[in-house]
Design an enzyme around this catalytic site. Structure first.
Site, PDB file in Angstrom:
ATOM      1  N   THR A 182      31.060  12.182  -5.070  1.00  0.00           N
ATOM      2  CA  THR A 182      29.890  11.246  -5.324  1.00  0.00           C
ATOM      3  C   THR A 182      29.327  11.506  -6.328  1.00  0.00           C
ATOM      4  O   THR A 182      28.815  12.672  -6.958  1.00  0.00           O
ATOM      5  CB  THR A 182      29.357  10.615  -4.794  1.00  0.00           C
ATOM      6  OG1 THR A 182      30.086  10.576  -3.095  1.00  0.00           O
ATOM      7  CG2 THR A 182      28.746   9.456  -4.939  1.00  0.00           C
ATOM      8  N   ARG A 210      40.053   1.295   3.126  1.00  0.00           N
ATOM      9  CA  ARG A 210      38.934   1.714   3.547  1.00  0.00           C
ATOM     10  C   ARG A 210      37.531   1.893   2.243  1.00  0.00           C
ATOM     11  O   ARG A 210      38.079   1.988   1.646  1.00  0.00           O
ATOM     12  CB  ARG A 210      39.371   3.538   3.335  1.00  0.00           C
ATOM     13  CG  ARG A 210      37.686   4.855   3.582  1.00  0.00           C
ATOM     14  CD  ARG A 210      37.203   5.017   3.128  1.00  0.00           C
ATOM     15  NE  ARG A 210      36.110   5.985   3.294  1.00  0.00           N
ATOM     16  CZ  ARG A 210      35.154   6.564   3.564  1.00  0.00           C
ATOM     17  NH1 ARG A 210      35.142   7.031   1.559  1.00  0.00           N
ATOM     18  NH2 ARG A 210      33.902   7.279   4.130  1.00  0.00           N
ATOM     19  N   VAL A 211      36.514   1.722   3.195  1.00  0.00           N
ATOM     20  CA  VAL A 211      35.039   1.116   1.837  1.00  0.00           C
ATOM     21  C   VAL A 211      34.637   1.939   1.792  1.00  0.00           C
ATOM     22  O   VAL A 211      33.927   2.277   3.073  1.00  0.00           O
ATOM     23  CB  VAL A 211      34.884  -0.196   2.233  1.00  0.00           C
ATOM     24  CG1 VAL A 211      33.419  -0.389   1.609  1.00  0.00           C
ATOM     25  CG2 VAL A 211      35.796  -1.323   2.729  1.00  0.00           C
ATOM     26  N   SER A 212      34.168   2.593   1.375  1.00  0.00           N
ATOM     27  CA  SER A 212      33.046   3.793   0.974  1.00  0.00           C
ATOM     28  C   SER A 212      31.572   3.543   1.134  1.00  0.00           C
ATOM     29  O   SER A 212      30.993   1.981   0.096  1.00  0.00           O
ATOM     30  CB  SER A 212      32.723   4.264  -1.114  1.00  0.00           C
ATOM     31  OG  SER A 212      31.817   5.368  -0.876  1.00  0.00           O
ATOM     32  N   GLY A 232      28.598  11.926  -0.201  1.00  0.00           N
ATOM     33  CA  GLY A 232      28.919  13.173   1.285  1.00  0.00           C
ATOM     34  C   GLY A 232      29.313  12.218   1.943  1.00  0.00           C
ATOM     35  O   GLY A 232      30.294  11.130   1.568  1.00  0.00           O
ATOM     36  N   GLY A 234      31.011   9.380   3.657  1.00  0.00           N
ATOM     37  CA  GLY A 234      30.438   7.617   4.034  1.00  0.00           C
ATOM     38  C   GLY A 234      30.288   6.983   5.499  1.00  0.00           C
ATOM     39  O   GLY A 234      28.949   6.882   4.829  1.00  0.00           O
TER      40      GLY A 234
HETATM   41  N1  GLY Z   1      30.634   8.961  -0.173  1.00  0.00           N
HETATM   42  C1  GLY Z   1      31.521   9.092  -0.883  1.00  0.00           C
HETATM   43  C2  GLY Z   1      32.665   7.831   0.247  1.00  0.00           C
HETATM   44  O1  GLY Z   1      32.495   9.384   1.779  1.00  0.00           O
HETATM   45  O2  GLY Z   1      33.170   7.993  -0.336  1.00  0.00           O
END
Ligand code: GLY
Length: 324
Positions: A182, A210-212, A232, A234
């Site tokens: 990230t 999938r939503v970040s 890290g 999400g």
């Molecule tokens: N922190 C980024 C993700 O897990 O999408």
């Protein structure tokens, strides 16, 4: 007349396993310091925290080494889908895009939504916004990320996340070296105003849809009291509602150090895998991590420093500078 304060800046390029001994540490340090130098001089010349965060995120998105914008990881179907958000602490206004494709800088869409009645858009809506803004189509795929995906496909996608930093040698690394990518920027401007921005290509190899956390207040949050950007896993960040948790604690009267310490102690108990960077309105700078490594750098008004060589293991709430 507005009061002038010493600007502060902290940025990150992801969290994960240690870069030590992998030859990438100095390259990552150089990348982060270049961004710090450019953005800190903007802050010194009076650029607002929101604009500084925008420019810092653009620079980090443009660096193919980091998992955001150019160099984003591929999802399970081999496509890039990116998420980004920006929060202005003064107006306490959050905006972002989820799973957008074919744009160079997802953070440009996030800032364009700051004053919109609809402030978080997903895939089709984000693509339509890019079209309205006449943002040209762009392919952020790099050869290293493609090779990483091909290798994972051969291994039947056993890894839970792609590499946070794209380096040739990392394509060859074992599953235990999985990293979490990230980018994020948190700034305090010369008028005492805070903002935070976060952008990502996601975990890598994830299922479609999938939503970040990066486009949720769990991963990126700011008020006039404090601002936080997370990196890290999400799902771990969402489960702790980490950025909001830290900021609300500061808003309720805890110091930034106490807020980070309490939040990271809880995270450690819950076996979370992430890191966060933070500033408060008094100029305190903090970071925390439960991951082995956090790729962060800062400017405290006097000097540039970084977190690249912290010991492996949990390091909680390091305060670099406090002008309370
Ligand atoms: N922190 C980024 C993700 O897990 O999408």
């Amino acid at each position: 007349m507005e009061i002038k304060v010493q600007p502060k800046l902290i940025i990150h390029g992801g969290a994960g396993s240690s870069l030590r001994g992998k030859g990438g540490l100095e390259t990552v340090r150089r990348s982060l310091y270049q961004v710090i130098e450019e953005i800190y001089s903007l802050l010194e010349s009076g650029t607002s925290a929101k604009e500084a965060v925008l420019r810092g995120c653009q620079l980090l998105e443009d660096d193919p080494r980091f998992n955001a914008g150019t160099g984003s990881v591929l999802q399970s179907d081999g496509q890039i889908r990116m998420s980004a958000s920006l929060m202005d602490g003064t107006s306490q206004s959050f905006s972002g895009v989820i799973n957008v494709s074919r744009v160079k800088n997802p953070i440009d869409l996030a800032i364009a939504l700051q004053n919109s009645p609809d402030r978080v858009l997903s895939d089709y809506g984000a693509a339509e916004l890019a079209r309205e803004l006449q943002i040209p189509s762009y392919n952020g795929l790099t050869e290293l990320r493609l090779q990483e995906w091909i290798k994972e496909r051969q291994d039947n996608f056993k890894r839970t996340m792609a590499g946070v930093v794209a380096e040739a040698e990392l394509v060859e690394t074992s599953h235990s070296n999985a990293r979490r990518g990230t980018i994020g920027v948190v700034a305090l401007d010369t008028y005492g105003k805070l903002a935070a921005g976060t952008s990502t290509g996601g975990k890598g190899f994830e299922r479609i849809g999938r939503v970040s956390d990066s486009a949720m207040p769990a991963g990126n949050y700011a008020t006039k009291y404090a601002a936080v950007s997370c990196t890290g896993i999400g799902e771990d960040i969402i489960d702790e509602c980490l950025a909001t948790r830290v900021v609300v604690r500061v808003t309720d009267g805890l110091s930034l150090k106490e807020a980070m310490q309490r939040s990271f102690t809880e995270a450690q108990e819950h076996k979370r895998d992430f890191g966060a960077i933070a500033l408060d309105a008094s100029g305190a700078i903090a970071w925390g991590k439960t991951s082995d490594a956090l790729l962060a750098a800062y400017h405290n008004g006097e000097k540039i420093g970084d977190t690249l060589e912290l010991p492996v293991g949990t390091e909680v709430g390091h305060i670099l500078s406090c002008e309370c």
